[in-house]
Design an enzyme around this catalytic site. Structure first.
Site, PDB file in Angstrom:
ATOM      1  N   PHE A   1      16.782  38.542   3.857  1.00  0.00           N
ATOM      2  CA  PHE A   1      15.924  38.894   5.058  1.00  0.00           C
ATOM      3  C   PHE A   1      16.449  37.885   6.408  1.00  0.00           C
ATOM      4  CE2 PHE A   1      11.662  37.677   6.908  1.00  0.00           C
ATOM      5  CZ  PHE A   1      11.724  38.309   8.225  1.00  0.00           C
TER       6      PHE A   1
ATOM      7  N   ALA B   1      24.742  36.413  -3.845  1.00  0.00           N
ATOM      8  CA  ALA B   1      24.710  37.083  -5.187  1.00  0.00           C
ATOM      9  C   ALA B   1      24.412  38.512  -5.285  1.00  0.00           C
ATOM     10  CB  ALA B   1      23.970  36.107  -6.350  1.00  0.00           C
TER      11      ALA B   1
ATOM     12  N   THR C   1      21.146  39.618  -5.488  1.00  0.00           N
ATOM     13  CA  THR C   1      20.138  39.880  -6.365  1.00  0.00           C
ATOM     14  C   THR C   1      19.344  41.066  -5.812  1.00  0.00           C
ATOM     15  OG1 THR C   1      18.625  38.580  -4.998  1.00  0.00           O
ATOM     16  CG2 THR C   1      19.925  37.348  -6.589  1.00  0.00           C
TER      17      THR C   1
ATOM     18  N   THR D   1      10.410  25.693   3.896  1.00  0.00           N
ATOM     19  CA  THR D   1       9.169  26.479   4.090  1.00  0.00           C
ATOM     20  C   THR D   1       8.138  25.612   4.251  1.00  0.00           C
ATOM     21  OG1 THR D   1       7.602  27.820   2.857  1.00  0.00           O
ATOM     22  CG2 THR D   1       9.181  26.654   1.441  1.00  0.00           C
ATOM     23  N   ASP D   2       7.270  26.000   5.179  1.00  0.00           N
ATOM     24  CA  ASP D   2       6.016  25.093   5.381  1.00  0.00           C
ATOM     25  C   ASP D   2       5.305  25.094   3.856  1.00  0.00           C
ATOM     26  OD1 ASP D   2       5.014  27.758   5.112  1.00  0.00           O
ATOM     27  OD2 ASP D   2       4.075  27.525   7.067  1.00  0.00           O
ATOM     28  N   GLU D   3       5.476  25.714   2.890  1.00  0.00           N
ATOM     29  CA  GLU D   3       4.692  25.861   1.825  1.00  0.00           C
ATOM     30  C   GLU D   3       4.691  24.655   0.892  1.00  0.00           C
ATOM     31  OE1 GLU D   3       4.668  29.515  -0.637  1.00  0.00           O
ATOM     32  OE2 GLU D   3       4.819  30.858   1.250  1.00  0.00           O
TER      33      GLU D   3
ATOM     34  N   TYR E   1       7.428  28.560  -6.866  1.00  0.00           N
ATOM     35  CA  TYR E   1       8.353  28.799  -5.686  1.00  0.00           C
ATOM     36  C   TYR E   1       8.372  27.674  -4.734  1.00  0.00           C
ATOM     37  CZ  TYR E   1       9.642  29.883  -0.925  1.00  0.00           C
ATOM     38  OH  TYR E   1      10.167  29.868   0.313  1.00  0.00           O
TER      39      TYR E   1
ATOM     40  N   LYS F   1      11.109  24.693  -3.979  1.00  0.00           N
ATOM     41  CA  LYS F   1      11.511  24.575  -2.330  1.00  0.00           C
ATOM     42  C   LYS F   1      11.300  22.853  -2.193  1.00  0.00           C
ATOM     43  CE  LYS F   1      13.235  26.727   0.217  1.00  0.00           C
ATOM     44  NZ  LYS F   1      14.455  27.350   0.206  1.00  0.00           N
TER      45      LYS F   1
ATOM     46  N   PHE G   1       4.349  40.801   2.396  1.00  0.00           N
ATOM     47  CA  PHE G   1       3.084  41.160   2.912  1.00  0.00           C
ATOM     48  C   PHE G   1       3.130  42.315   3.781  1.00  0.00           C
ATOM     49  CE2 PHE G   1      -0.694  40.604   5.886  1.00  0.00           C
ATOM     50  CZ  PHE G   1      -1.487  41.449   4.979  1.00  0.00           C
TER      51      PHE G   1
ATOM     52  N   GLN H   1       2.826  46.662   3.357  1.00  0.00           N
ATOM     53  CA  GLN H   1       1.949  47.447   3.943  1.00  0.00           C
ATOM     54  C   GLN H   1       2.261  48.630   4.883  1.00  0.00           C
ATOM     55  OE1 GLN H   1      -0.378  46.710   1.997  1.00  0.00           O
ATOM     56  NE2 GLN H   1       0.036  44.462   1.833  1.00  0.00           N
TER      57      GLN H   1
HETATM   58  P1  NAD Z   1      15.174  36.581   0.570  1.00  0.00           P
HETATM   59  O1  NAD Z   1      14.430  36.947  -0.691  1.00  0.00           O
HETATM   60  O2  NAD Z   1      14.954  38.105   1.550  1.00  0.00           O
HETATM   61  O3  NAD Z   1      16.946  36.475   0.564  1.00  0.00           O
HETATM   62  C1  NAD Z   1      17.444  35.532  -0.432  1.00  0.00           C
HETATM   63  C2  NAD Z   1      18.848  35.960  -0.441  1.00  0.00           C
HETATM   64  O4  NAD Z   1      19.654  34.850  -1.214  1.00  0.00           O
HETATM   65  C3  NAD Z   1      19.348  37.203  -1.081  1.00  0.00           C
HETATM   66  O5  NAD Z   1      20.215  37.872  -0.221  1.00  0.00           O
HETATM   67  C4  NAD Z   1      19.762  37.084  -2.378  1.00  0.00           C
HETATM   68  O6  NAD Z   1      20.590  37.926  -3.008  1.00  0.00           O
HETATM   69  C5  NAD Z   1      20.282  35.604  -2.144  1.00  0.00           C
HETATM   70  N1  NAD Z   1      20.437  34.865  -3.390  1.00  0.00           N
HETATM   71  C6  NAD Z   1      19.400  34.667  -4.287  1.00  0.00           C
HETATM   72  N2  NAD Z   1      19.993  33.932  -5.468  1.00  0.00           N
HETATM   73  C7  NAD Z   1      21.177  33.533  -5.068  1.00  0.00           C
HETATM   74  C8  NAD Z   1      22.130  32.546  -5.704  1.00  0.00           C
HETATM   75  N3  NAD Z   1      21.893  32.116  -6.852  1.00  0.00           N
HETATM   76  N4  NAD Z   1      23.455  32.604  -5.051  1.00  0.00           N
HETATM   77  C9  NAD Z   1      23.641  33.344  -3.968  1.00  0.00           C
HETATM   78  N5  NAD Z   1      22.802  33.935  -3.457  1.00  0.00           N
HETATM   79  C10 NAD Z   1      21.466  34.171  -3.855  1.00  0.00           C
HETATM   80  O7  NAD Z   1      14.629  35.414   1.134  1.00  0.00           O
HETATM   81  P2  NAD Z   1      14.295  35.069   2.699  1.00  0.00           P
HETATM   82  O8  NAD Z   1      12.797  35.477   2.900  1.00  0.00           O
HETATM   83  O9  NAD Z   1      15.483  35.498   3.836  1.00  0.00           O
HETATM   84  O10 NAD Z   1      14.375  33.613   2.673  1.00  0.00           O
HETATM   85  C11 NAD Z   1      15.405  32.899   3.114  1.00  0.00           C
HETATM   86  C12 NAD Z   1      15.465  31.410   3.001  1.00  0.00           C
HETATM   87  O11 NAD Z   1      14.251  31.150   4.109  1.00  0.00           O
HETATM   88  C13 NAD Z   1      14.795  30.827   1.829  1.00  0.00           C
HETATM   89  O12 NAD Z   1      15.386  29.524   1.525  1.00  0.00           O
HETATM   90  C14 NAD Z   1      13.199  30.841   2.112  1.00  0.00           C
HETATM   91  O13 NAD Z   1      12.705  29.479   1.084  1.00  0.00           O
HETATM   92  C15 NAD Z   1      13.242  30.312   3.201  1.00  0.00           C
HETATM   93  N6  NAD Z   1      12.006  30.655   4.180  1.00  0.00           N
HETATM   94  C16 NAD Z   1      11.537  31.998   4.106  1.00  0.00           C
HETATM   95  C17 NAD Z   1      10.495  32.250   4.975  1.00  0.00           C
HETATM   96  C18 NAD Z   1       9.971  33.558   4.908  1.00  0.00           C
HETATM   97  O14 NAD Z   1       9.000  33.708   5.682  1.00  0.00           O
HETATM   98  N7  NAD Z   1      10.632  34.722   4.195  1.00  0.00           N
HETATM   99  C19 NAD Z   1       9.590  31.134   5.655  1.00  0.00           C
HETATM  100  C20 NAD Z   1      10.129  29.992   5.522  1.00  0.00           C
HETATM  101  C21 NAD Z   1      11.669  29.631   4.842  1.00  0.00           C
HETATM  102  O1  TDX Z   2       0.430  42.914  -0.811  1.00  0.00           O
HETATM  103  C1  TDX Z   2       0.041  41.884  -0.510  1.00  0.00           C
HETATM  104  N1  TDX Z   2      -1.186  41.689  -0.157  1.00  0.00           N
HETATM  105  C2  TDX Z   2      -1.503  40.415   0.317  1.00  0.00           C
HETATM  106  O2  TDX Z   2      -2.712  40.279   0.574  1.00  0.00           O
HETATM  107  C3  TDX Z   2       0.979  40.686  -0.551  1.00  0.00           C
HETATM  108  C4  TDX Z   2       2.449  40.874  -0.946  1.00  0.00           C
HETATM  109  C5  TDX Z   2       0.647  39.597   0.035  1.00  0.00           C
HETATM  110  N2  TDX Z   2      -0.526  39.582   0.335  1.00  0.00           N
HETATM  111  C6  TDX Z   2      -0.923  38.087   1.180  1.00  0.00           C
HETATM  112  C7  TDX Z   2      -0.386  36.754   0.162  1.00  0.00           C
HETATM  113  C8  TDX Z   2      -0.251  35.891   1.422  1.00  0.00           C
HETATM  114  O3  TDX Z   2      -1.408  35.182   1.861  1.00  0.00           O
HETATM  115  O4  TDX Z   2      -0.117  37.854   2.238  1.00  0.00           O
HETATM  116  C9  TDX Z   2       0.204  36.676   2.622  1.00  0.00           C
HETATM  117  C10 TDX Z   2       1.771  36.637   2.883  1.00  0.00           C
HETATM  118  O5  TDX Z   2       2.189  36.884   1.429  1.00  0.00           O
HETATM  119  P1  TDX Z   2       3.834  36.868   1.287  1.00  0.00           P
HETATM  120  O6  TDX Z   2       4.493  37.969   2.125  1.00  0.00           O
HETATM  121  O7  TDX Z   2       4.096  36.876  -0.316  1.00  0.00           O
HETATM  122  O8  TDX Z   2       4.151  35.690   1.844  1.00  0.00           O
HETATM  123  P2  TDX Z   2       3.702  33.891   1.384  1.00  0.00           P
HETATM  124  O9  TDX Z   2       3.339  33.951   0.196  1.00  0.00           O
HETATM  125  O10 TDX Z   2       2.839  33.432   2.277  1.00  0.00           O
HETATM  126  O11 TDX Z   2       5.393  33.221   1.441  1.00  0.00           O
HETATM  127  C11 TDX Z   2       6.114  33.615   2.572  1.00  0.00           C
HETATM  128  O12 TDX Z   2       6.057  32.606   3.824  1.00  0.00           O
HETATM  129  C12 TDX Z   2       6.801  31.368   3.111  1.00  0.00           C
HETATM  130  C13 TDX Z   2       7.532  33.766   1.978  1.00  0.00           C
HETATM  131  O13 TDX Z   2       7.606  34.674   1.240  1.00  0.00           O
HETATM  132  C14 TDX Z   2       8.087  32.458   1.450  1.00  0.00           C
HETATM  133  O14 TDX Z   2       9.728  32.738   1.210  1.00  0.00           O
HETATM  134  C15 TDX Z   2       8.017  31.608   2.609  1.00  0.00           C
HETATM  135  O15 TDX Z   2       8.480  30.227   2.217  1.00  0.00           O
END
Ligand code: NAD
Ligand code: TDX
Length: 331
Positions: free
Chosen positions: A11, A33, A35, A120-122, A147, A151, A187, A191
């Site tokens: 993403f 990779a 995945t 991440t902020d988590e 998770y 991180k 999330f 939805q």
């Molecule tokens: P995502 O799950 O959408 O994408 C992860 C990507 O990494 C995928 O393309 C997957 O194929 C690849 N991958 C997984 N394992 C691998 C491996 N062993 N070797 C090579 N590639 C691999 O994740 P995202 O939501 O895009 O998050 C990206 C980064 O940002 C992560 O480090 C996550 O912790 C961080 N982050 C995400 C959010 C969020 O809201 N999604 C917020 C803050 C930080």
């Molecule tokens: O179906 C759902 N219903 C629901 O209420 C899902 C999938 C989630 N939720 C809630 C859980 C969380 O409070 O929505 C909120 C957001 O959920 P996620 O999208 O799973 O995100 P979150 O757990 O907050 O983590 C995300 O932000 C920080 C990213 O997935 C992480 O990669 C990032 O580090």
């Protein structure tokens, strides 16, 4: 400039690769990779001369050393990223988030390549709903889920490799992202695609939990700013003052899609569910002059809904499997 982007088919990684190829002259190599979370289609629009795609694992030391040695900078997005998956099966989170980061750091140490770590902020745990404090760079680590623990561990590895081995590294910790190319397990796209597929949206618990939303393009601009101007060894928090409860976000999605705002089901809560995240990004804004472009969440969400409506082919095949995972968990 040659930039190695790990996880560039995911993403935020794919949004960052689009950002770089749209706005800079950099050549990008993606190591991914592929995945369940990676999708090569997310990069299909990028011309061949701007992008080299390498299908491989960030824990493959030989491959990582070779690619890092040829790059001017590495931006490490690759991770197992979904909290619910980490509760069902934590092992891949340890392998990718900890061993994968260790492998990249060893390559950065040997090659001297500039390294930026995406986090991440988590890692900071959660806040009470009425806490006036937000997370900042001095907040103590207190992760809740497998998770966020992996991180947090990967961030600490980066800090140690900077201090002990002089790795030219920076770290950013960002809040929840939304926008195009997000896997439909998360999330907001879950939805949206539920409504598009004729399924009822699913809210965990009461839905009072608060997330601090930022558009993925703003995350990209912040990372590019840090890569160019950030001080080596520093951590920067990235956020866009986007706090909203899950219930409010879901009602807004339903309203924007022409449904009743309460046309959703309450389902089982997430074990250990973090209550609230909130980022204070003053350091990034004042030191490096960064500001978010997407200040209107409703407009950004409406554009995201349109994207999923127009890109059904991108997500349709994964919908049944994603929902089967959730329904087995009562979610
Ligand atoms: P995502 O799950 O959408 O994408 C992860 C990507 O990494 C995928 O393309 C997957 O194929 C690849 N991958 C997984 N394992 C691998 C491996 N062993 N070797 C090579 N590639 C691999 O994740 P995202 O939501 O895009 O998050 C990206 C980064 O940002 C992560 O480090 C996550 O912790 C961080 N982050 C995400 C959010 C969020 O809201 N999604 C917020 C803050 C930080
Ligand atoms: O179906 C759902 N219903 C629901 O209420 C899902 C999938 C989630 N939720 C809630 C859980 C969380 O409070 O929505 C909120 C957001 O959920 P996620 O999208 O799973 O995100 P979150 O757990 O907050 O983590 C995300 O932000 C920080 C990213 O997935 C992480 O990669 C990032 O580090």
């Amino acid at each position: 400039m040659e930039i190695l982007v790990t996880g560039g088919a995911g993403f935020i990684g794919s949004n960052f690769v689009h950002y770089l190829t749209d706005r800079t002259d950099a050549h990008v190599t993606v190591l991914d990779a592929l995945t369940y979370a990676g999708n090569r289609e997310s990069l299909a629009a990028i011309p061949d001369h701007r992008l080299t795609f390498v299908h491989g694992d960030v824990a493959d030391a030989g491959l990582v050393a070779e690619l890092a040695g040829a790059a001017d900078a590495v931006v490490h997005f690759a991770a197992e990223s979904h909290n619910d998956n980490s509760l069902a099966n934590p092992r891949p989170f340890v392998d990718t988030n900890l061993i994968g980061t260790f492998t990249l750091l060893e390559a950065a140490r040997r090659t001297g390549v500039r390294y930026h770590h995406i986090s991440t902020d988590e890692v900071y745990g959660d806040l009470e709903l009425n806490d006036p404090q937000r997370f900042d760079e001095s907040t103590a680590y207190n992760p809740s889920s497998p998770y966020s623990a992996t991180k947090a561990g990967s961030d600490l590895l980066v800090r140690a490799w900077i201090r002990s081995f002089g790795v030219a590294g920076t770290i950013s910790n960002c809040s929840n992202n939304y926008g195009p190319y997000q896997h439909i397990e998360k999330f907001i796209p879950r939805q949206i695609t539920n409504v598009l597929a004729g399924l009822r949206p699913k809210l965990y618990g009461s839905g009072a939990n608060v997330r601090d939303w930022i558009h993925a393009e703003d995350h990209s601009s912040a990372v590019w700013t840090i890569l160019q101007h950030g001080r080596i060894g520093e951590t920067y928090l990235i956020g866009a003052d986007g706090e909203r409860s899950n219930r409010d976000v879901l009602s807004l999605i339903l309203t924007l899609m022409g449904e009743a705002p309460d046309a959703f089901d309450h389902v089982a809560d997430r074990p250990g569910h973090d209550l609230r995240y909130a980022i204070d990004s003053t350091k990034l804004r004042t030191e490096l002059g960064w500001a978010p472009r997407y200040r209107d969440f409703e407009a950004g969400l409406a554009a995201t809904i349109d994207w999923y409506r127009q890109h059904e082919r991108w997500w349709r095949d994964t919908k049944a499997k994603t929902e089967a995972f959730y329904s087995a968990r009562g979610q």
